[in-house]
Write a protein that holds these residues in place. Structure first.
Motif, short mmCIF file in Angstrom:
data_model
loop_
_atom_site.label_atom_id
_atom_site.label_comp_id
_atom_site.label_asym_id
_atom_site.label_seq_id
_atom_site.Cartn_x
_atom_site.Cartn_y
_atom_site.Cartn_z
N LEU A 401 4.68 121.52 35.45
CA LEU A 401 5.09 120.56 34.84
C LEU A 401 4.38 119.28 35.40
O LEU A 401 4.06 119.19 36.61
CB LEU A 401 6.54 119.87 34.63
N ALA A 402 3.34 118.67 34.64
CA ALA A 402 2.82 117.51 34.98
C ALA A 402 3.58 116.22 35.48
O ALA A 402 4.90 116.21 35.12
CB ALA A 402 2.01 116.90 33.80
N GLU A 403 3.27 115.12 36.17
CA GLU A 403 3.95 114.28 36.61
C GLU A 403 4.13 113.38 35.61
O GLU A 403 3.32 112.86 34.79
CB GLU A 403 3.29 113.59 37.88
N ALA A 404 5.47 112.65 35.21
CA ALA A 404 5.68 111.75 34.15
C ALA A 404 5.66 110.49 34.64
O ALA A 404 6.57 110.39 35.94
CB ALA A 404 7.00 112.12 33.35
N SER A 405 5.26 109.49 34.39
CA SER A 405 5.45 108.00 34.59
C SER A 405 6.02 107.10 33.60
O SER A 405 5.97 107.66 32.14
CB SER A 405 4.35 107.43 35.26
N ALA A 406 6.54 105.85 33.66
CA ALA A 406 6.85 104.86 32.84
C ALA A 406 8.12 105.66 31.89
O ALA A 406 7.89 105.35 30.46
CB ALA A 406 5.52 104.42 31.84
N PHE A 407 8.71 106.22 32.51
CA PHE A 407 9.83 107.05 31.61
C PHE A 407 10.84 105.92 31.23
O PHE A 407 11.30 105.17 31.99
CB PHE A 407 10.57 107.83 32.39
N THR A 408 11.29 105.98 29.90
CA THR A 408 12.40 104.98 29.49
C THR A 408 13.14 105.98 28.41
O THR A 408 12.80 106.72 27.66
CB THR A 408 11.84 103.90 28.49
N SER A 409 14.28 105.58 28.32
CA SER A 409 15.35 106.48 27.67
C SER A 409 16.17 105.41 26.73
O SER A 409 16.78 104.44 27.50
CB SER A 409 16.36 107.36 28.28
N VAL A 410 16.20 105.08 25.51
CA VAL A 410 16.87 104.19 24.67
C VAL A 410 18.12 105.06 23.86
O VAL A 410 17.83 106.07 23.15
CB VAL A 410 16.19 103.49 23.65
N PRO A 411 19.39 104.62 24.20
CA PRO A 411 20.28 105.50 23.77
C PRO A 411 20.33 105.19 22.12
O PRO A 411 20.05 104.42 21.48
CB PRO A 411 21.65 104.70 24.08
N GLY A 412 20.70 106.65 21.52
CA GLY A 412 20.25 106.84 19.85
C GLY A 412 18.99 106.78 19.44
O GLY A 412 18.73 106.90 18.21
N GLN A 413 18.08 106.79 20.30
CA GLN A 413 16.60 106.65 19.89
C GLN A 413 15.63 107.71 20.53
O GLN A 413 15.22 108.76 19.48
CB GLN A 413 15.96 105.43 20.13
N GLY A 414 15.50 108.04 21.59
CA GLY A 414 14.95 109.05 22.36
C GLY A 414 14.29 108.68 23.52
O GLY A 414 14.71 107.87 24.14
N ILE A 415 13.37 109.48 24.11
CA ILE A 415 12.90 109.23 25.43
C ILE A 415 11.30 109.00 25.14
O ILE A 415 10.76 109.52 24.21
CB ILE A 415 13.02 110.33 26.26
N THR A 416 10.44 108.22 26.04
CA THR A 416 9.36 107.84 26.22
C THR A 416 8.69 107.98 27.41
O THR A 416 9.33 107.54 28.53
CB THR A 416 8.82 106.43 25.51
#
Length: 696
Positions: A401-416
């Motif tokens: 797995l590659a390194e992920a950055s700028a992770f955000t999770s919005v309840p009811g919407q998804g992850i970015t």
């Protein structure tokens, strides 16, 4: 047993000071019955070889006297209490029979009888104490404190039990909800498996109902209290389990059902055998010897062994195959069931979401491994169950797995997240379309994020929302195909373009269909599905295993109501479940079986039996084994009864030599004991194949 509701959170001093349920369980040796029974057993095991090898007479006598005292104390006390209540039970009878055996020199027989009954009483006391502990442990699911929002917008920590209807509480991420109510503001994914049995957190928005004791996963919630804490669903579960444990008619072994008549009859007969010869001029000693011989040959030692060895052997055999049956009474009850109700999540299914399909979009430049690695890299920081399923699938394939950055999770919407310089979004097609994340047009708004269940449950066979349109024909077709097969569709976007779809489902246990078929044959009527999940998911899964009667969307009290409805019609219902929400039904049913690996502490303690290895096929095998044990019990009772009748007739109408009477009595005991031990053989388990129901 005092009501556990007396200890509700309002009266808890502090949440942190309350021990976990596993630490608060009653220690077995803390029970006086268990201590006395263990002492009697140890003393008997020391005395027996000395008796066989001819040890010092004074030592043998002392050890046997200690066995009588230790093992006979509790049964004797209970028997005397029964006498004060103008009843006569088998406990006192066993003590008298043991003393009578000792009076005519059969000390070993009497000691064995004492040990058997002391052990039986100890097992009953342990089972009762464990049930009380499991019910009390349920209250640990509800938080002791809650954060109440003041009229001026401030916050204060208060005991959860002091909340009143209309209060507003703040529930932060990771906290348990302190009261039943409605969401006023905020959104989040709430794990409410303890109440409904749903396998995944449910997205909650303003206006949605939440329950005390459930866990808020992400996002802060403002909840208006809708019920007094003492009336919450979790408190009602406690009440239902308590009531079911108290009111469930005590099922007794066959010998216990006739113990009152047998006890009275034997006492009267023994006194008659002693008194009549005296009245006719006989000397005291011959009359006493005849009476003691009668008591020995008529004592229920062989009858007791007629019942226990087959049931205990069946328990041991089931234990070797991963099924813990908690008592001989339970093993007897299992063989009498004539209706079966099964939970869905964690019982017929494995209870864990898994990636079942990886569908890369043509032209995306990704193969299946590449799509899964991309999604797993983006989901890696997330704690959501679906995210964990994606990451676990990638690791199972050995993907890097590659390194992920700028992770955000919005309840009811998804992850970015940013992966390899690309913006990656993972969520349900509906949510990604509604947030404008799709670069294509024609997306339809509405629906949950990847970690939610509104688009489709992870249960095999669930789609609630119809088709999903992303504006990309190939992606739409893939999503619709997966949802049509009962999968949860998870869309993966890279820089706004769809690159593929993952299918996730809670897999059906491989032996689920065969188990349902076997239980239907054993019960003599079709099995029923009882679940808190939605109707669509329940019906599709039921179709896969051959169940036609489906009760879905049930709260714990609804499951109990269904069980009581059937039992009111005279049915003996077997309930198989795994969660806290199943515990009241497990307690109310004629017999309850819990799945051990995924089962909650309360379900495991409340159930009468536990499938430790989660092999669902062991359930019908255990029921069939119980029926074989019941048949052996009947055989043994016939054998023991025949010996008792023959020997007592000889003693009454002739002159029965005491050694011959003892030999006949002991011979019958050995025969029925060995007959019962047949169920220890491996063939007894493999031969317990399901057969059509017939009364036993």
């Amino acid at each position: 047993m005092p009501s556990v509701l007396d200890r509700r959170p309002a009266q808890a001093a502090a949440a942190a000071s309350r021990p976990a349920p596993s630490r608060r369980r009653t220690r077995i040796l803390a029970l006086p019955e268990a201590r006395w029974a263990l002492a009697a057993l140890v003393l008997f095991l020391i005395a027996l070889p000395l008796d066989v090898l001819g040890g010092p007479a004074w030592l043998r006598a002392s050890l046997y006297a200690a066995v009588y005292l230790a093992g006979g104390w509790e049964p004797g006390r209970e028997g005397l209490r029964a006498v004060r209540d103008r009843t006569l039970d088998v406990d006192l009878l066993m003590v008298v029979a043991a003393l009578g055996a000792a009076a005519v020199g059969q000390v070993l027989d009497g000691a064995l009888l004492i040990v058997i009954f002391a052990t039986s009483g100890a097992l009953e006391a342990v089972a009762t104490a464990r049930t009380a502990d499991s019910v009390r442990g349920l209250l640990d699911l509800a938080p002791a404190t809650a954060t109440r929002i003041l009229p001026d917008g401030g916050e204060e920590g208060v005991p959860a039990g002091s909340l009143t209807v209309g209060d507003t509480i703040l529930v932060r991420p990771g906290e348990r909800i302190g009261a039943d109510g409605l969401v006023l503001d905020g959104s989040g994914d709430v794990d409410q498996a303890t109440i409904t049995g749903e396998p995944l957190p449910v997205a909650k928005q303003p206006g949605d109902e939440v329950f005390a004791g459930t866990v808020n996963g992400t996002g802060a919630l403002h909840v208006r209290v809708g019920r007094d804490p003492a009336d919450s669903v979790i408190a009602r579960i406690v009440t239902m389990v308590e009531e079911a444990s108290r009111t469930k008619a005590p099922t007794q072994l066959f010998i216990e059902k006739i113990e009152q008549r047998y006890s009275i009859g034997m006492v009267v007969a023994t006194l008659t055998v002693f008194a009549v010869p005296l009245a006719l001029g006989s000397a005291v000693q011959p009359a006493l010897l005849r009476a003691m011989a009668f008591m020995i040959v008529a004592s229920p030692c062989a009858v007791v062994l007629s019942t226990m060895p087959p049931l205990l052997s069946a328990i041991a055999n089931a234990g070797r195959h991963g099924v813990l049956v908690k008592s001989a009474v339970v093993m007897e009850r299992l063989g009498r069931i004539d209706a079966v109700a099964l939970d869905k999540t964690g019982t017929l299914t494995e209870g864990t979401p898994r990636v079942t399909d990886v569908r890369p979009r043509s032209g995306s430049g990704l193969d299946a491994d590449g799509l899964l690695a991309l999604a797993a890299a983006a989901e890696h920081p997330s704690e959501h169950p679906l995210a964990r399923a994606v990451v676990r699938a990638a690791r199972d394939r050995g993907l890097v797995l590659a390194e992920a950055s700028a992770f955000t999770s919005v309840p009811g919407q998804g992850i970015t997240a940013t992966v390899g310089g690309h913006t990656v979004r993972v969520g349900s097609p509906d949510r990604l379309a509604s947030t404008g994340a799709l670069a294509v047009s024609g997306a339809r708004p509405g629906g949950p994020e990847a970690g939610s269940t509104a688009t489709g449950s992870t249960e095999t066979g669930d789609t609630e929302t119809g088709s999903t349109e992303t504006g990309d024909t190939e992606t739409d077709d893939t999503v619709q195909a997966l949802e049509g097969e009962g999968r949860t569709a998870v869309l993966v976007l890279r820089d706004g373009d769809p690159v593929g779809v993952l299918g996730i489902a809670d897999r059906l246990r491989p032996d689920a269909k065969a188990t349902v078929t076997a239980l239907t044959g054993l019960a003599g009527r079709p099995a029923v599905l009882l679940t808190g999940d939605n109707g669509h998911a329940a019906r599709r899964l039921a179709g896969l295993v051959g169940i036609t009667d489906v009760r879905a969307g049930l709260l714990p009290q609804d499951k109990v109501a269904a069980v009581r409805e059937w039992e009111a019609r005279g049915r003996r219902v077997l309930v198989v479940g795994d969660g806290v929400n199943d515990a009241p039904a497990l307690a109310a049913a004629h017999t309850g079986i819990a799945m051990g690996t995924v089962g909650s502490d309360l379900a495991l303690e409340t159930a009468d039996a536990v499938v430790v290895r989660d092999e669902l096929a062991a359930v019908p095998a255990t029921v069939a084994l119980s029926r074989r044990a019941r048949r052996l019990v009947v055989q043994n009772l016939v054998i023991a009864g025949s010996f008792v009748l023959a020997l007592t007739a000889w003693d009454l109408f002739g002159t029965l030599p005491l050694p011959l009477g003892v030999a006949g009595h002991e011979g019958s005991t050995v025969i029925v004991g060995l007959n019962g031990l047949r169920l220890l053989r491996e063939r007894a388990w493999t031969g317990s194949s399901p057969a059509p129901h017939r009364a036993v």
